[in-house]
Write an enzyme that holds these catalytic residues in place. Structure first.
Site, PDB file in Angstrom:
ATOM      1  N   SER A  89       0.823  -1.213   0.000  1.00  0.00           N
ATOM      2  CA  SER A  89       0.000   0.000   0.000  1.00  0.00           C
ATOM      3  C   SER A  89       0.851   1.254   0.000  1.00  0.00           C
ATOM      4  O   SER A  89       0.342   2.347   0.242  1.00  0.00           O
ATOM      5  CB  SER A  89      -0.902   0.014   1.237  1.00  0.00           C
ATOM      6  N   GLY A  90       2.143   1.107  -0.197  1.00  0.00           N
ATOM      7  CA  GLY A  90       3.004   2.290  -0.262  1.00  0.00           C
ATOM      8  C   GLY A  90       3.431   2.815   1.094  1.00  0.00           C
ATOM      9  O   GLY A  90       3.952   3.922   1.197  1.00  0.00           O
ATOM     10  N   LEU A  91       3.232   2.033   2.161  1.00  0.00           N
ATOM     11  CA  LEU A  91       3.617   2.511   3.498  1.00  0.00           C
ATOM     12  C   LEU A  91       4.910   1.841   3.997  1.00  0.00           C
ATOM     13  O   LEU A  91       5.214   1.891   5.184  1.00  0.00           O
ATOM     14  CB  LEU A  91       2.470   2.320   4.501  1.00  0.00           C
ATOM     15  N   GLY A  92       5.631   1.241   3.094  1.00  0.00           N
ATOM     16  CA  GLY A  92       6.990   0.785   3.434  1.00  0.00           C
ATOM     17  C   GLY A  92       7.076  -0.514   4.223  1.00  0.00           C
ATOM     18  O   GLY A  92       8.061  -0.736   4.923  1.00  0.00           O
ATOM     19  N   SER A  94       7.641  -3.555   3.187  1.00  0.00           N
ATOM     20  CA  SER A  94       8.724  -4.444   2.740  1.00  0.00           C
ATOM     21  C   SER A  94      10.063  -4.034   3.345  1.00  0.00           C
ATOM     22  O   SER A  94      10.826  -4.879   3.829  1.00  0.00           O
ATOM     23  CB  SER A  94       8.850  -4.420   1.213  1.00  0.00           C
ATOM     24  N   ALA A  95      10.343  -2.729   3.312  1.00  0.00           N
ATOM     25  CA  ALA A  95      11.618  -2.261   3.875  1.00  0.00           C
ATOM     26  C   ALA A  95      11.638  -2.475   5.384  1.00  0.00           C
ATOM     27  O   ALA A  95      12.664  -2.886   5.949  1.00  0.00           O
ATOM     28  CB  ALA A  95      11.819  -0.790   3.558  1.00  0.00           C
ATOM     29  N   ASP A 137      13.096   3.787   1.039  1.00  0.00           N
ATOM     30  CA  ASP A 137      12.367   3.045   2.081  1.00  0.00           C
ATOM     31  C   ASP A 137      13.306   2.428   3.132  1.00  0.00           C
ATOM     32  O   ASP A 137      13.086   2.607   4.328  1.00  0.00           O
ATOM     33  CB  ASP A 137      11.476   1.952   1.464  1.00  0.00           C
TER      34      ASP A 137
HETATM   35  O1  PMV Z   1       4.175   3.173  -3.291  1.00  0.00           O
HETATM   36  P1  PMV Z   1       5.614   2.967  -3.003  1.00  0.00           P
HETATM   37  O2  PMV Z   1       5.996   3.073  -1.594  1.00  0.00           O
HETATM   38  O3  PMV Z   1       6.137   1.743  -3.684  1.00  0.00           O
HETATM   39  O4  PMV Z   1       6.373   4.231  -3.604  1.00  0.00           O
HETATM   40  C1  PMV Z   1       6.719   4.368  -4.915  1.00  0.00           C
HETATM   41  C2  PMV Z   1       7.332   5.711  -5.114  1.00  0.00           C
HETATM   42  C3  PMV Z   1       7.661   5.989  -6.561  1.00  0.00           C
HETATM   43  O5  PMV Z   1       8.162   7.310  -6.607  1.00  0.00           O
HETATM   44  C4  PMV Z   1       6.431   5.894  -7.434  1.00  0.00           C
HETATM   45  C5  PMV Z   1       8.706   5.011  -7.094  1.00  0.00           C
HETATM   46  C6  PMV Z   1      10.098   5.164  -6.497  1.00  0.00           C
HETATM   47  O6  PMV Z   1      10.904   4.208  -6.638  1.00  0.00           O
HETATM   48  O7  PMV Z   1      10.435   6.209  -5.944  1.00  0.00           O
END
Ligand code: PMV
Length: 284
Positions: A89-92, A94-95, A137
Protein backbone atom coordinates in the site's frame (compact mmCIF):
# COMPACT_ATOMS: atom_id res chain seq x y z
CA UNK A 1 15.92 -11.24 19.98
CA UNK A 2 13.12 -8.91 18.87
CA UNK A 3 13.71 -5.88 16.64
CA UNK A 4 11.27 -3.44 15.12
CA UNK A 5 11.39 -0.87 12.31
CA UNK A 6 8.93 1.80 11.16
CA UNK A 7 7.00 2.20 7.91
CA UNK A 8 6.99 5.43 5.90
CA UNK A 9 4.76 7.90 4.16
CA UNK A 10 5.76 9.84 1.04
CA UNK A 11 4.31 13.29 1.71
CA UNK A 12 5.33 14.86 -1.61
CA UNK A 13 7.40 13.90 -4.64
CA UNK A 14 6.45 10.33 -5.60
CA UNK A 15 7.20 9.58 -9.27
CA UNK A 16 9.07 12.86 -9.89
CA UNK A 17 11.77 11.51 -7.52
CA UNK A 18 12.37 8.74 -10.07
CA UNK A 19 13.40 11.53 -12.49
CA UNK A 20 15.85 13.23 -10.15
CA UNK A 21 13.48 15.61 -8.36
CA UNK A 22 13.04 16.01 -4.57
CA UNK A 23 10.72 14.03 -2.32
CA UNK A 24 9.65 14.65 1.28
CA UNK A 25 9.28 11.39 3.21
CA UNK A 26 8.58 10.67 6.86
CA UNK A 27 8.84 7.54 9.01
CA UNK A 28 5.51 6.73 10.68
CA UNK A 29 4.58 5.22 14.03
CA UNK A 30 3.45 1.90 12.54
CA UNK A 31 6.12 -0.74 13.06
CA UNK A 32 7.03 -4.22 11.91
CA UNK A 33 8.35 -6.50 14.69
CA UNK A 34 10.57 -9.46 13.95
CA UNK A 35 11.67 -12.03 16.50
CA UNK A 36 14.75 -14.08 15.58
CA UNK A 37 15.54 -17.34 17.40
CA UNK A 38 18.45 -19.73 16.89
CA UNK A 39 17.26 -22.96 15.27
CA UNK A 40 18.56 -25.98 13.35
CA UNK A 41 16.44 -25.10 10.30
CA UNK A 42 15.10 -21.95 8.66
CA UNK A 43 11.47 -21.16 9.44
CA UNK A 44 9.58 -17.93 8.70
CA UNK A 45 6.22 -17.32 10.37
CA UNK A 46 4.09 -14.37 9.21
CA UNK A 47 0.50 -13.54 8.22
CA UNK A 48 1.56 -14.59 4.69
CA UNK A 49 2.19 -18.17 5.87
CA UNK A 50 4.73 -20.48 7.48
CA UNK A 51 7.63 -21.38 5.21
CA UNK A 52 11.33 -22.18 5.14
CA UNK A 53 13.60 -19.92 3.11
CA UNK A 54 11.04 -19.08 0.44
CA UNK A 55 11.85 -16.40 -2.12
CA UNK A 56 8.25 -16.31 -3.42
CA UNK A 57 6.16 -16.14 -0.22
CA UNK A 58 8.73 -14.30 1.95
CA UNK A 59 11.11 -12.66 -0.55
CA UNK A 60 12.36 -9.81 1.67
CA UNK A 61 12.93 -11.94 4.78
CA UNK A 62 14.53 -14.76 2.77
CA UNK A 63 16.93 -12.43 0.94
CA UNK A 64 17.68 -10.65 4.26
CA UNK A 65 18.66 -14.03 5.79
CA UNK A 66 20.76 -14.84 2.69
CA UNK A 67 22.56 -11.48 2.77
CA UNK A 68 23.15 -11.76 6.55
CA UNK A 69 24.58 -15.28 6.23
CA UNK A 70 27.09 -14.03 3.67
CA UNK A 71 28.60 -12.06 6.58
CA UNK A 72 28.00 -14.53 9.41
CA UNK A 73 27.37 -18.16 8.54
CA UNK A 74 24.15 -19.45 10.11
CA UNK A 75 22.62 -22.88 9.58
CA UNK A 76 19.12 -22.08 10.75
CA UNK A 77 16.88 -19.47 12.37
CA UNK A 78 13.25 -18.96 13.20
CA UNK A 79 11.80 -15.56 12.29
CA UNK A 80 8.39 -14.56 13.63
CA UNK A 81 6.90 -11.48 11.98
CA UNK A 82 4.11 -9.26 13.25
CA UNK A 83 3.39 -6.02 11.43
CA UNK A 84 1.11 -3.02 11.94
CA UNK A 85 1.94 -1.76 8.43
CA UNK A 86 -0.56 -2.61 5.65
CA UNK A 87 1.05 -4.65 2.85
CA UNK A 88 1.48 -3.41 -0.77
CA UNK A 89 0.00 0.00 0.00
CA UNK A 90 3.00 2.29 -0.26
CA UNK A 91 3.62 2.51 3.50
CA UNK A 92 6.99 0.78 3.43
CA UNK A 93 6.09 -2.63 4.86
CA UNK A 94 8.72 -4.44 2.74
CA UNK A 95 11.62 -2.26 3.88
CA UNK A 96 10.46 -2.38 7.51
CA UNK A 97 10.40 -6.20 7.57
CA UNK A 98 13.82 -6.32 5.88
CA UNK A 99 15.45 -3.86 8.27
CA UNK A 100 13.88 -5.43 11.39
CA UNK A 101 14.94 -8.92 10.22
CA UNK A 102 18.56 -7.81 9.79
CA UNK A 103 18.62 -6.12 13.20
CA UNK A 104 17.02 -9.12 14.96
CA UNK A 105 19.44 -11.56 13.28
CA UNK A 106 22.45 -9.42 14.15
CA UNK A 107 21.35 -9.33 17.81
CA UNK A 108 20.46 -13.03 18.07
CA UNK A 109 23.70 -14.22 16.45
CA UNK A 110 25.99 -11.74 18.28
CA UNK A 111 27.13 -10.14 15.06
CA UNK A 112 26.16 -6.53 15.75
CA UNK A 113 25.72 -4.51 12.59
CA UNK A 114 25.74 -0.70 12.72
CA UNK A 115 22.64 1.08 11.41
CA UNK A 116 24.65 2.17 8.38
CA UNK A 117 25.53 -1.49 7.67
CA UNK A 118 21.89 -2.53 8.13
CA UNK A 119 20.83 0.18 5.68
CA UNK A 120 23.42 -0.95 3.08
CA UNK A 121 22.35 -4.60 3.42
CA UNK A 122 18.64 -3.71 3.26
CA UNK A 123 19.27 -1.73 0.07
CA UNK A 124 20.89 -4.84 -1.45
CA UNK A 125 17.88 -6.93 -0.40
CA UNK A 126 15.53 -4.41 -2.02
CA UNK A 127 17.53 -4.70 -5.25
CA UNK A 128 17.59 -8.53 -4.96
CA UNK A 129 13.78 -8.54 -4.87
CA UNK A 130 12.81 -5.58 -7.05
CA UNK A 131 15.71 -5.24 -9.47
CA UNK A 132 15.49 -1.41 -9.30
CA UNK A 133 14.91 0.82 -6.29
CA UNK A 134 15.72 4.27 -4.94
CA UNK A 135 16.75 3.09 -1.45
CA UNK A 136 14.46 5.63 0.23
CA UNK A 137 12.37 3.05 2.08
CA UNK A 138 15.29 1.15 3.72
CA UNK A 139 16.86 4.49 4.66
CA UNK A 140 13.72 5.81 6.40
CA UNK A 141 13.05 2.46 8.07
CA UNK A 142 16.60 2.29 9.43
CA UNK A 143 17.04 5.87 10.61
CA UNK A 144 13.46 7.14 11.25
CA UNK A 145 12.62 10.87 11.04
CA UNK A 146 11.52 13.09 8.15
CA UNK A 147 13.84 13.77 5.23
CA UNK A 148 14.20 15.52 1.92
CA UNK A 149 15.63 13.18 -0.72
CA UNK A 150 17.93 12.72 -2.56
CA UNK A 151 20.09 15.02 -0.37
CA UNK A 152 19.04 13.33 2.88
CA UNK A 153 18.38 16.65 4.56
CA UNK A 154 16.63 16.11 7.88
CA UNK A 155 13.49 18.23 8.41
CA UNK A 156 10.80 18.49 11.05
CA UNK A 157 7.17 17.65 10.28
CA UNK A 158 4.83 18.78 13.02
CA UNK A 159 1.53 17.38 11.76
CA UNK A 160 -0.22 14.06 12.26
CA UNK A 161 -1.93 12.53 9.25
CA UNK A 162 -5.01 10.44 8.59
CA UNK A 163 -4.46 7.62 6.11
CA UNK A 164 -7.15 5.79 4.19
CA UNK A 165 -6.19 2.49 2.62
CA UNK A 166 -7.78 1.86 -0.78
CA UNK A 167 -6.67 -1.35 -2.47
CA UNK A 168 -3.35 -3.05 -3.20
CA UNK A 169 -1.54 -2.26 -6.44
CA UNK A 170 1.80 -2.74 -8.14
CA UNK A 171 4.38 0.06 -7.84
CA UNK A 172 6.18 -1.32 -10.90
CA UNK A 173 3.11 -0.99 -13.14
CA UNK A 174 2.44 2.59 -12.05
CA UNK A 175 6.08 3.60 -12.59
CA UNK A 176 5.91 2.09 -16.08
CA UNK A 177 2.69 3.97 -16.83
CA UNK A 178 4.35 7.29 -15.98
CA UNK A 179 7.43 6.32 -18.02
CA UNK A 180 5.23 5.72 -21.09
CA UNK A 181 3.45 9.06 -20.73
CA UNK A 182 6.82 10.78 -20.32
CA UNK A 183 8.13 9.13 -23.49
CA UNK A 184 5.17 10.57 -25.36
CA UNK A 185 5.18 14.06 -23.85
CA UNK A 186 8.61 14.62 -22.29
CA UNK A 187 8.49 18.43 -22.45
CA UNK A 188 5.18 18.45 -20.52
CA UNK A 189 5.97 15.73 -17.97
CA UNK A 190 9.33 17.28 -17.11
CA UNK A 191 7.57 20.54 -16.24
CA UNK A 192 5.05 18.74 -14.06
CA UNK A 193 7.96 17.01 -12.27
CA UNK A 194 9.56 20.44 -11.74
CA UNK A 195 6.33 21.71 -10.15
CA UNK A 196 6.20 18.68 -7.82
CA UNK A 197 9.87 19.27 -6.99
CA UNK A 198 9.04 22.83 -5.89
CA UNK A 199 6.21 21.50 -3.70
CA UNK A 200 8.49 18.96 -1.93
CA UNK A 201 11.04 21.68 -1.19
CA UNK A 202 8.49 24.22 0.02
CA UNK A 203 6.41 21.93 2.24
CA UNK A 204 8.65 21.59 5.34
CA UNK A 205 8.40 25.33 6.09
CA UNK A 206 4.61 25.54 5.67
CA UNK A 207 1.84 25.98 8.23
CA UNK A 208 -1.03 23.51 8.09
CA UNK A 209 -3.14 25.67 5.77
CA UNK A 210 -0.38 26.05 3.16
CA UNK A 211 0.62 22.41 3.57
CA UNK A 212 -2.96 21.42 2.71
CA UNK A 213 -2.88 23.66 -0.34
CA UNK A 214 0.26 21.82 -1.46
CA UNK A 215 -1.52 18.50 -0.87
CA UNK A 216 -4.30 19.69 -3.17
CA UNK A 217 -1.91 20.92 -5.89
CA UNK A 218 0.26 17.78 -5.77
CA UNK A 219 -2.80 15.54 -6.07
CA UNK A 220 -3.90 17.47 -9.19
CA UNK A 221 -0.44 16.94 -10.68
CA UNK A 222 -0.49 13.21 -9.82
CA UNK A 223 -3.82 13.03 -11.62
CA UNK A 224 -2.24 14.81 -14.59
CA UNK A 225 0.50 12.17 -14.86
CA UNK A 226 -2.07 9.37 -14.85
CA UNK A 227 -1.62 7.72 -11.45
CA UNK A 228 -5.06 8.58 -10.06
CA UNK A 229 -8.25 6.97 -11.43
CA UNK A 230 -11.91 7.93 -11.81
CA UNK A 231 -12.73 6.02 -8.58
CA UNK A 232 -9.94 7.73 -6.64
CA UNK A 233 -10.87 11.16 -8.08
CA UNK A 234 -14.48 10.62 -7.08
CA UNK A 235 -13.53 9.61 -3.55
CA UNK A 236 -11.19 12.58 -3.23
CA UNK A 237 -13.86 15.08 -4.40
CA UNK A 238 -16.29 13.58 -1.92
CA UNK A 239 -13.74 14.04 0.87
CA UNK A 240 -13.05 17.59 -0.34
CA UNK A 241 -16.76 18.37 -0.10
CA UNK A 242 -16.48 17.23 3.54
CA UNK A 243 -13.64 19.71 4.03
CA UNK A 244 -10.62 17.36 3.78
CA UNK A 245 -7.60 17.95 1.56
CA UNK A 246 -6.12 14.62 0.46
CA UNK A 247 -3.58 13.15 -1.92
CA UNK A 248 -2.28 9.76 -2.93
CA UNK A 249 0.91 8.61 -1.27
CA UNK A 250 3.31 6.29 -3.09
CA UNK A 251 2.84 4.88 -6.55
CA UNK A 252 -0.91 5.57 -6.86
CA UNK A 253 -3.52 3.56 -8.74
CA UNK A 254 -4.73 2.50 -5.27
CA UNK A 255 -2.56 2.14 -2.18
CA UNK A 256 -3.29 4.91 0.32
CA UNK A 257 -4.48 8.51 0.40
CA UNK A 258 -3.73 10.88 3.27
CA UNK A 259 -4.35 14.35 4.67
CA UNK A 260 -3.45 16.38 7.75
CA UNK A 261 -5.27 15.13 10.86
CA UNK A 262 -6.99 17.88 12.84
CA UNK A 263 -9.37 16.24 15.35
CA UNK A 264 -11.52 14.81 12.55
CA UNK A 265 -10.85 12.05 10.04
CA UNK A 266 -12.73 10.31 7.22
CA UNK A 267 -14.53 7.05 8.08
CA UNK A 268 -12.29 3.99 7.76
CA UNK A 269 -9.07 6.00 8.02
CA UNK A 270 -6.41 5.71 10.72
CA UNK A 271 -4.05 8.30 12.21
CA UNK A 272 -0.27 8.12 11.83
CA UNK A 273 2.38 10.33 13.42
CA UNK A 274 5.86 11.11 12.13
CA UNK A 275 8.25 8.76 13.94
CA UNK A 276 11.70 9.88 14.99
CA UNK A 277 13.07 6.48 15.93
CA UNK A 278 14.28 4.06 13.26
CA UNK A 279 15.17 0.41 13.78
CA UNK A 280 15.58 -0.71 17.39
CA UNK A 281 15.89 -3.75 19.61
CA UNK A 282 12.72 -4.37 21.62
CA UNK A 283 12.51 -5.79 25.11
CA UNK A 284 11.35 -9.38 24.78
O1 PMV B 1 4.17 3.17 -3.29
P1 PMV B 1 5.61 2.97 -3.00
O2 PMV B 1 6.00 3.07 -1.59
O3 PMV B 1 6.14 1.74 -3.68
O4 PMV B 1 6.37 4.23 -3.60
C1 PMV B 1 6.72 4.37 -4.91
C2 PMV B 1 7.33 5.71 -5.11
C3 PMV B 1 7.66 5.99 -6.56
O5 PMV B 1 8.16 7.31 -6.61
C4 PMV B 1 6.43 5.89 -7.43
C5 PMV B 1 8.71 5.01 -7.09
C6 PMV B 1 10.10 5.16 -6.50
O6 PMV B 1 10.90 4.21 -6.64
O7 PMV B 1 10.44 6.21 -5.94
Amino acid sequence: MIASAPGKIILFGEHSVVYGRHALVSAINLRCRVEAKKSKVFRVVSPLGITGLDFKVHPYVSFAIKRFSELKRIDGAELIIKSEIPIASGLGSSAAVTVATLKALSGEFDFMLTDEEIFELAKKVELDVQGRASGIDPFISTFGGSWIFPERKKVEILFDFFVLKLWERSTKMMVEKVAKLREKHPEILERIFDAIDAIALKAPGCDSEDFEELIHINQSLLRAIGVSSPEIDELISKLEKDGFKVKLTGAGGGGCIFGIYRDRKPGGSFVVKPEMEGVRIEDS
